[in-house]
Design a protein around this motif. Structure first.
Motif, mmCIF file in Angstrom:
data_model
loop_
_atom_site.group_PDB
_atom_site.id
_atom_site.type_symbol
_atom_site.label_atom_id
_atom_site.label_comp_id
_atom_site.label_asym_id
_atom_site.label_seq_id
_atom_site.Cartn_x
_atom_site.Cartn_y
_atom_site.Cartn_z
ATOM 1 N N ILE A 6 100.931 -1.629 -45.915
ATOM 2 C CA ILE A 6 100.054 -0.527 -46.320
ATOM 3 C C ILE A 6 98.914 -1.060 -47.188
ATOM 4 O O ILE A 6 97.751 -0.763 -46.952
ATOM 5 C CB ILE A 6 100.847 0.559 -47.070
ATOM 6 N N ALA A 7 99.239 -1.865 -48.184
ATOM 7 C CA ALA A 7 98.216 -2.409 -49.071
ATOM 8 C C ALA A 7 97.242 -3.284 -48.311
ATOM 9 O O ALA A 7 96.036 -3.211 -48.502
ATOM 10 C CB ALA A 7 98.859 -3.202 -50.199
ATOM 11 N N VAL A 8 97.752 -4.098 -47.429
ATOM 12 C CA VAL A 8 96.899 -5.007 -46.684
ATOM 13 C C VAL A 8 96.017 -4.253 -45.711
ATOM 14 O O VAL A 8 94.834 -4.530 -45.587
ATOM 15 C CB VAL A 8 97.756 -6.055 -45.955
ATOM 16 N N SER A 9 96.572 -3.263 -45.018
ATOM 17 C CA SER A 9 95.754 -2.538 -44.054
ATOM 18 C C SER A 9 94.593 -1.845 -44.744
ATOM 19 O O SER A 9 93.489 -1.797 -44.221
ATOM 20 C CB SER A 9 96.594 -1.544 -43.257
ATOM 21 N N ALA A 10 94.813 -1.332 -45.927
ATOM 22 C CA ALA A 10 93.727 -0.706 -46.669
ATOM 23 C C ALA A 10 92.728 -1.753 -47.125
ATOM 24 O O ALA A 10 91.522 -1.554 -47.050
ATOM 25 C CB ALA A 10 94.275 0.046 -47.875
ATOM 26 N N GLY A 11 93.217 -2.870 -47.580
ATOM 27 C CA GLY A 11 92.353 -3.904 -48.144
ATOM 28 C C GLY A 11 91.484 -4.619 -47.140
ATOM 29 O O GLY A 11 90.391 -5.043 -47.463
ATOM 30 N N VAL A 12 91.958 -4.775 -45.915
ATOM 31 C CA VAL A 12 91.165 -5.509 -44.943
ATOM 32 C C VAL A 12 90.447 -4.603 -43.955
ATOM 33 O O VAL A 12 89.663 -5.077 -43.149
ATOM 34 C CB VAL A 12 92.013 -6.550 -44.177
ATOM 35 N N GLY A 13 90.674 -3.319 -44.041
ATOM 36 C CA GLY A 13 90.057 -2.405 -43.094
ATOM 37 C C GLY A 13 88.553 -2.517 -43.016
ATOM 38 O O GLY A 13 87.979 -2.536 -41.932
ATOM 39 N N ILE A 14 87.891 -2.582 -44.147
ATOM 40 C CA ILE A 14 86.432 -2.687 -44.121
ATOM 41 C C ILE A 14 85.983 -4.026 -43.556
ATOM 42 O O ILE A 14 84.966 -4.118 -42.885
ATOM 43 C CB ILE A 14 85.796 -2.430 -45.491
ATOM 44 N N LEU A 15 86.758 -5.061 -43.791
ATOM 45 C CA LEU A 15 86.419 -6.360 -43.217
ATOM 46 C C LEU A 15 86.485 -6.294 -41.702
ATOM 47 O O LEU A 15 85.655 -6.873 -41.010
ATOM 48 C CB LEU A 15 87.363 -7.442 -43.758
ATOM 49 N N LEU A 16 87.461 -5.580 -41.178
ATOM 50 C CA LEU A 16 87.562 -5.408 -39.738
ATOM 51 C C LEU A 16 86.411 -4.576 -39.202
ATOM 52 O O LEU A 16 85.863 -4.865 -38.152
ATOM 53 C CB LEU A 16 88.883 -4.732 -39.378
ATOM 54 N N ALA A 17 86.037 -3.550 -39.932
ATOM 55 C CA ALA A 17 84.967 -2.670 -39.485
ATOM 56 C C ALA A 17 83.639 -3.397 -39.390
ATOM 57 O O ALA A 17 82.810 -3.082 -38.546
ATOM 58 C CB ALA A 17 84.841 -1.480 -40.431
ATOM 59 N N THR A 18 83.431 -4.386 -40.230
ATOM 60 C CA THR A 18 82.160 -5.094 -40.230
ATOM 61 C C THR A 18 82.220 -6.406 -39.461
ATOM 62 O O THR A 18 81.239 -7.120 -39.394
ATOM 63 C CB THR A 18 81.702 -5.391 -41.670
ATOM 64 N N SER A 19 83.351 -6.698 -38.886
ATOM 65 C CA SER A 19 83.536 -7.962 -38.205
ATOM 66 C C SER A 19 83.185 -7.867 -36.733
ATOM 67 O O SER A 19 83.507 -6.907 -36.064
ATOM 68 C CB SER A 19 84.993 -8.417 -38.345
ATOM 69 N N ALA A 20 82.572 -8.916 -36.229
ATOM 70 C CA ALA A 20 82.284 -8.981 -34.804
ATOM 71 C C ALA A 20 83.407 -9.667 -34.048
ATOM 72 O O ALA A 20 83.437 -9.665 -32.829
ATOM 73 C CB ALA A 20 80.970 -9.739 -34.580
ATOM 74 N N MET A 21 84.327 -10.301 -34.746
ATOM 75 C CA MET A 21 85.371 -11.075 -34.101
ATOM 76 C C MET A 21 86.742 -10.568 -34.513
ATOM 77 O O MET A 21 87.026 -10.428 -35.685
ATOM 78 C CB MET A 21 85.227 -12.549 -34.509
ATOM 79 N N SER A 22 87.602 -10.301 -33.548
ATOM 80 C CA SER A 22 88.972 -9.888 -33.839
ATOM 81 C C SER A 22 89.916 -11.028 -33.507
ATOM 82 O O SER A 22 89.615 -11.887 -32.700
ATOM 83 C CB SER A 22 89.353 -8.675 -32.999
ATOM 84 N N GLN A 23 91.078 -10.990 -34.117
ATOM 85 C CA GLN A 23 92.103 -11.959 -33.816
ATOM 86 C C GLN A 23 92.753 -11.573 -32.493
ATOM 87 O O GLN A 23 92.754 -10.423 -32.093
ATOM 88 C CB GLN A 23 93.163 -11.974 -34.922
ATOM 89 N N GLU A 122 77.272 -2.061 -43.952
ATOM 90 C CA GLU A 122 77.760 -2.727 -42.747
ATOM 91 C C GLU A 122 76.757 -3.717 -42.183
ATOM 92 O O GLU A 122 77.041 -4.388 -41.195
ATOM 93 C CB GLU A 122 78.152 -1.688 -41.712
ATOM 94 N N GLY A 123 75.592 -3.799 -42.790
ATOM 95 C CA GLY A 123 74.587 -4.739 -42.314
ATOM 96 C C GLY A 123 73.446 -4.842 -43.300
ATOM 97 O O GLY A 123 73.334 -4.063 -44.248
ATOM 98 N N GLU A 124 72.593 -5.796 -43.049
ATOM 99 C CA GLU A 124 71.458 -6.062 -43.932
ATOM 100 C C GLU A 124 70.403 -4.976 -43.795
ATOM 101 O O GLU A 124 70.094 -4.518 -42.692
ATOM 102 C CB GLU A 124 70.851 -7.418 -43.567
ATOM 103 N N THR A 125 69.860 -4.556 -44.945
ATOM 104 C CA THR A 125 68.726 -3.637 -44.980
ATOM 105 C C THR A 125 67.678 -4.241 -45.912
ATOM 106 O O THR A 125 67.936 -5.227 -46.601
ATOM 107 C CB THR A 125 69.123 -2.236 -45.505
ATOM 108 N N ALA A 126 66.522 -3.617 -45.960
ATOM 109 C CA ALA A 126 65.440 -4.138 -46.790
ATOM 110 C C ALA A 126 65.771 -4.097 -48.276
ATOM 111 O O ALA A 126 65.200 -4.857 -49.056
ATOM 112 C CB ALA A 126 64.157 -3.344 -46.529
ATOM 113 N N ASP A 127 66.699 -3.232 -48.681
ATOM 114 C CA ASP A 127 66.938 -3.076 -50.117
ATOM 115 C C ASP A 127 68.384 -3.301 -50.577
ATOM 116 O O ASP A 127 68.738 -2.973 -51.695
ATOM 117 C CB ASP A 127 66.489 -1.692 -50.565
ATOM 118 N N ASN A 128 69.243 -3.895 -49.742
ATOM 119 C CA ASN A 128 70.627 -4.049 -50.189
ATOM 120 C C ASN A 128 71.009 -5.478 -50.595
ATOM 121 O O ASN A 128 72.180 -5.781 -50.743
ATOM 122 C CB ASN A 128 71.616 -3.483 -49.168
#
Length: 179
Positions: A6-23, A122-128
């Motif tokens: 449970i802790a891990v799924s919450a912690g890595v969820g955003i990393l998965l959402a922004t990732s182009a590569m899955s295991q 989730e990606g680069e913008t002019a001001d982030n």
């Protein structure tokens, strides 16, 4: 083990959402250890819990560790995090207040980039203030507050200088380049 999932799924969820590569589903302890080689000191990696993130986003515990560290390769940002850091990541993903702890994360293989100002970009913008960090470690958690006040909140021009990422948010943390 269920609490860890449970802790891990919450912690890595955003990393998965922004990732182009899955295991892939056929990841083994040996193949993951090979991919993680160099992400943290050998003794940390050797005795850590190893997580695999499947193509479906499921968390698999490939090996239970004995040293309190969790190592994973979620998408493109391999890391090893201590228990307090995993709690911090869980709070970040759930958009909750981080626990009053201090945690440590190794990312000695670097990362593919993130906003320095927006924890959910989730990606680069002019001001982030998008930044791709080379090898680094992070000190995370709300207990780091006083420490963070002594470092700049923008990425310094020179290499190797620490800075605060996500300043002004509950998820502010210290980025320490390791060259």
């Amino acid at each position: 083990m269920e609490n860890l999932k449970i802790a891990v799924s919450a912690g890595v969820g955003i990393l998965l959402a922004t990732s182009a590569m899955s295991q892939t589903a056929d990841v083994t302890v040996d193949s993951l250890m090979e991919r993680l080689d160099g992400v943290a000191p050998a003794a940390v990696l050797e005795n850590s819990t190893l997580l695999n993130i499947t193509e479906e986003g499921e968390i698999e515990v490939l090996r239970e560790g004995t040293n309190g560290w969790t190592c994973m390769y979620p998408g493109t940002d391999p890391m090893c995090a201590d228990k307090a850091s995993m709690s911090f990541l869980q709070a970040w993903m759930a958009k909750e207040t981080p626990p009053d702890t201090l945690g440590f994360v190794y990312m000695l293989l670097g990362d593919e980039g993130a906003s320095n100002t927006d924890p959910y970009a989730e990606g680069e913008t002019a001001d982030n203030q998008w930044v791709v960090a080379g090898p680094h470690v992070m000190i995370v958690g709300s207990a780091a507050g006083p420490l963070l006040d002594t470092y700049p909140s923008e990425v310094p021009e020179g290499e190797g200088q620490p800075w605060v990422m996500w300043p002004g948010t509950p998820y502010a943390h210290l980025m320490i380049p390791m060259e």
